[in-house]
Design a protein around this motif. Sequence first.
Motif, PDB file in Angstrom:
ATOM      1  N   GLN A 150       0.818  -1.215   0.000  1.00  0.00           N
ATOM      2  CA  GLN A 150       0.000   0.000   0.000  1.00  0.00           C
ATOM      3  C   GLN A 150       0.851   1.265   0.000  1.00  0.00           C
ATOM      4  O   GLN A 150       0.415   2.316  -0.480  1.00  0.00           O
ATOM      5  N   GLY A 151       2.046   1.200   0.572  1.00  0.00           N
ATOM      6  CA  GLY A 151       2.970   2.318   0.524  1.00  0.00           C
ATOM      7  C   GLY A 151       2.623   3.490   1.419  1.00  0.00           C
ATOM      8  O   GLY A 151       3.170   4.583   1.257  1.00  0.00           O
ATOM      9  N   HIS A 152       1.749   3.293   2.406  1.00  0.00           N
ATOM     10  CA  HIS A 152       1.335   4.423   3.237  1.00  0.00           C
ATOM     11  C   HIS A 152       2.447   4.924   4.161  1.00  0.00           C
ATOM     12  O   HIS A 152       2.431   6.087   4.570  1.00  0.00           O
ATOM     13  N   LEU A 153       3.398   4.057   4.498  1.00  0.00           N
ATOM     14  CA  LEU A 153       4.500   4.512   5.336  1.00  0.00           C
ATOM     15  C   LEU A 153       5.276   5.624   4.641  1.00  0.00           C
ATOM     16  O   LEU A 153       5.665   6.615   5.270  1.00  0.00           O
ATOM     17  N   SER A 154       5.481   5.478   3.354  1.00  0.00           N
ATOM     18  CA  SER A 154       6.158   6.527   2.591  1.00  0.00           C
ATOM     19  C   SER A 154       5.339   7.816   2.614  1.00  0.00           C
ATOM     20  O   SER A 154       5.895   8.924   2.732  1.00  0.00           O
ATOM     21  N   ASP A 155       4.015   7.684   2.530  1.00  0.00           N
ATOM     22  CA  ASP A 155       3.144   8.869   2.545  1.00  0.00           C
ATOM     23  C   ASP A 155       3.254   9.624   3.865  1.00  0.00           C
ATOM     24  O   ASP A 155       3.136  10.858   3.887  1.00  0.00           O
ATOM     25  N   TRP A 156       3.444   8.901   4.982  1.00  0.00           N
ATOM     26  CA  TRP A 156       3.538   9.568   6.279  1.00  0.00           C
ATOM     27  C   TRP A 156       4.674  10.588   6.311  1.00  0.00           C
ATOM     28  O   TRP A 156       4.625  11.559   7.063  1.00  0.00           O
ATOM     29  N   PHE A 157       5.693  10.359   5.498  1.00  0.00           N
ATOM     30  CA  PHE A 157       6.837  11.271   5.483  1.00  0.00           C
ATOM     31  C   PHE A 157       6.869  12.141   4.221  1.00  0.00           C
ATOM     32  O   PHE A 157       7.848  12.828   3.973  1.00  0.00           O
ATOM     33  N   GLY A 158       5.785  12.078   3.448  1.00  0.00           N
ATOM     34  CA  GLY A 158       5.675  12.939   2.279  1.00  0.00           C
ATOM     35  C   GLY A 158       6.689  12.654   1.195  1.00  0.00           C
ATOM     36  O   GLY A 158       7.096  13.563   0.464  1.00  0.00           O
ATOM     37  N   ILE A 159       7.101  11.391   1.066  1.00  0.00           N
ATOM     38  CA  ILE A 159       8.092  11.066   0.045  1.00  0.00           C
ATOM     39  C   ILE A 159       7.514  10.072  -0.949  1.00  0.00           C
ATOM     40  O   ILE A 159       6.575   9.338  -0.660  1.00  0.00           O
ATOM     41  N   LYS A 160       8.099  10.053  -2.122  1.00  0.00           N
ATOM     42  CA  LYS A 160       7.711   9.131  -3.176  1.00  0.00           C
ATOM     43  C   LYS A 160       8.947   8.386  -3.670  1.00  0.00           C
ATOM     44  O   LYS A 160      10.038   8.938  -3.722  1.00  0.00           O
ATOM     45  N   ARG A 161       8.730   7.166  -4.046  1.00  0.00           N
ATOM     46  CA  ARG A 161       9.809   6.330  -4.548  1.00  0.00           C
ATOM     47  C   ARG A 161      10.330   6.866  -5.877  1.00  0.00           C
ATOM     48  O   ARG A 161       9.552   7.226  -6.769  1.00  0.00           O
ATOM     49  N   SER A 162      11.637   6.936  -6.018  1.00  0.00           N
ATOM     50  CA  SER A 162      12.219   7.253  -7.318  1.00  0.00           C
ATOM     51  C   SER A 162      11.984   6.069  -8.251  1.00  0.00           C
ATOM     52  O   SER A 162      12.040   4.908  -7.816  1.00  0.00           O
ATOM     53  N   PRO A 163      11.683   6.299  -9.523  1.00  0.00           N
ATOM     54  CA  PRO A 163      11.409   5.193 -10.443  1.00  0.00           C
ATOM     55  C   PRO A 163      12.528   4.153 -10.435  1.00  0.00           C
ATOM     56  O   PRO A 163      13.707   4.486 -10.596  1.00  0.00           O
ATOM     57  N   GLY A 164      12.129   2.900 -10.211  1.00  0.00           N
ATOM     58  CA  GLY A 164      13.106   1.823 -10.240  1.00  0.00           C
ATOM     59  C   GLY A 164      14.009   1.753  -9.024  1.00  0.00           C
ATOM     60  O   GLY A 164      14.976   0.980  -9.015  1.00  0.00           O
ATOM     61  N   MET A 165      13.706   2.529  -7.966  1.00  0.00           N
ATOM     62  CA  MET A 165      14.598   2.601  -6.807  1.00  0.00           C
ATOM     63  C   MET A 165      13.795   2.482  -5.513  1.00  0.00           C
ATOM     64  O   MET A 165      13.615   3.454  -4.780  1.00  0.00           O
ATOM     65  N   GLY A 166      13.268   1.303  -5.239  1.00  0.00           N
ATOM     66  CA  GLY A 166      12.488   1.112  -4.028  1.00  0.00           C
ATOM     67  C   GLY A 166      12.679  -0.276  -3.452  1.00  0.00           C
ATOM     68  O   GLY A 166      13.511  -1.066  -3.924  1.00  0.00           O
ATOM     69  N   PHE A 167      11.889  -0.585  -2.432  1.00  0.00           N
ATOM     70  CA  PHE A 167      12.012  -1.871  -1.743  1.00  0.00           C
ATOM     71  C   PHE A 167      11.776  -3.032  -2.704  1.00  0.00           C
ATOM     72  O   PHE A 167      12.470  -4.053  -2.657  1.00  0.00           O
ATOM     73  N   ALA A 168      10.794  -2.881  -3.588  1.00  0.00           N
ATOM     74  CA  ALA A 168      10.476  -3.974  -4.516  1.00  0.00           C
ATOM     75  C   ALA A 168      11.666  -4.324  -5.393  1.00  0.00           C
ATOM     76  O   ALA A 168      11.944  -5.504  -5.651  1.00  0.00           O
ATOM     77  N   GLU A 169      12.387  -3.304  -5.865  1.00  0.00           N
ATOM     78  CA  GLU A 169      13.522  -3.557  -6.748  1.00  0.00           C
ATOM     79  C   GLU A 169      14.699  -4.186  -6.005  1.00  0.00           C
ATOM     80  O   GLU A 169      15.520  -4.883  -6.597  1.00  0.00           O
ATOM     81  N   LEU A 170      14.784  -3.944  -4.701  1.00  0.00           N
ATOM     82  CA  LEU A 170      15.806  -4.616  -3.903  1.00  0.00           C
ATOM     83  C   LEU A 170      15.506  -6.105  -3.772  1.00  0.00           C
ATOM     84  O   LEU A 170      16.409  -6.943  -3.797  1.00  0.00           O
ATOM     85  N   LEU A 171      14.224  -6.436  -3.622  1.00  0.00           N
ATOM     86  CA  LEU A 171      13.832  -7.826  -3.466  1.00  0.00           C
ATOM     87  C   LEU A 171      13.772  -8.562  -4.795  1.00  0.00           C
ATOM     88  O   LEU A 171      14.007  -9.772  -4.858  1.00  0.00           O
ATOM     89  N   ASN A 172      13.454  -7.841  -5.861  1.00  0.00           N
ATOM     90  CA  ASN A 172      13.333  -8.412  -7.205  1.00  0.00           C
ATOM     91  C   ASN A 172      14.119  -7.528  -8.175  1.00  0.00           C
ATOM     92  O   ASN A 172      13.547  -6.677  -8.844  1.00  0.00           O
ATOM     93  N   PRO A 173      15.434  -7.686  -8.217  1.00  0.00           N
ATOM     94  CA  PRO A 173      16.266  -6.766  -9.008  1.00  0.00           C
ATOM     95  C   PRO A 173      15.865  -6.734 -10.475  1.00  0.00           C
ATOM     96  O   PRO A 173      15.475  -7.752 -11.049  1.00  0.00           O
ATOM     97  N   PRO A 174      15.964  -5.561 -11.107  1.00  0.00           N
ATOM     98  CA  PRO A 174      15.654  -5.444 -12.533  1.00  0.00           C
ATOM     99  C   PRO A 174      16.692  -6.170 -13.378  1.00  0.00           C
ATOM    100  O   PRO A 174      17.747  -6.579 -12.889  1.00  0.00           O
ATOM    101  N   ASP A 175      16.391  -6.312 -14.659  1.00  0.00           N
ATOM    102  CA  ASP A 175      17.302  -7.022 -15.568  1.00  0.00           C
ATOM    103  C   ASP A 175      18.676  -6.363 -15.631  1.00  0.00           C
ATOM    104  O   ASP A 175      19.678  -7.025 -15.919  1.00  0.00           O
TER     105      ASP A 175
END
Length: 266
Positions: free
Chosen positions: A44-69
Amino acid sequence: MPAIVASIVSLKGGVGKTTTTANIAAVAADTYGLRVMIGDADPQGHLSDWFGIKRSPGMGFAELLNPPDSGRIDVRAALQQPDPEVPLWVLPTSYLEMEDVEVKLSTVPELGGIWSMSRAIQPLLNDFDLILLDTRPTLGNLTSAAVCASNVVLPITEPRLPSLQSTLAAVAKAERIREKQNASLVVGGWLLNKWGDHEEADKVKGELQRREVPVFQPAIYTGEYIPKAYIWGNPAVWQFPNNRGAHQDYKPLVGGILTSFGLVAA
């Protein structure tokens, strides 16, 4: 000393896991001066919303767990610091990518399955004093991976019996993970959130006492200031530092938690 890694858990949505994670982190960093990282492991990403920040494209928790090609990304490059004067960093997430990870942790062995999150945050353990992982209200792969990456789980409940039962189920899951995958895992004291003075709250407290479950104090009562802070993109302890239900309650609560972790003196 490596960071203490803690997950706040319940299988019921809406109990305030994300709100509590944000405010604990804010007090630990701002009031106690600890180096804190919070990982948004809930799609849901609400923790990021609490601090008013947005993920940079391709640079978030998901990409750490599932690295891009293109290859594994640097976890430090994915962190964002909401306030340059406060030693707190957020590892943000996004819905679609994290939901994709939830499925792939079962189907793509190379991602590491239940150990994926532990592997992702391993490079950060010596950079921080405390790492908090916000979990989703399910028994799925992401929650299991967060618990497996943790030293401590902090159960959280509302003053409602269904909420209590959902959190007891989350604790049972954590205990199975401790038995089979993470022998050093500790089930810490419970957190009482959205509290109120009524008969059902007394029943929940009575059941916790009957089970001899440790409970952190004070309970965080329902109040108008905590949800209002979300609109401003700040934890309540920053937005409303002088109001009950915000800093006045969270500061002693966080002090007790940090003392139990051995991060501050009693």
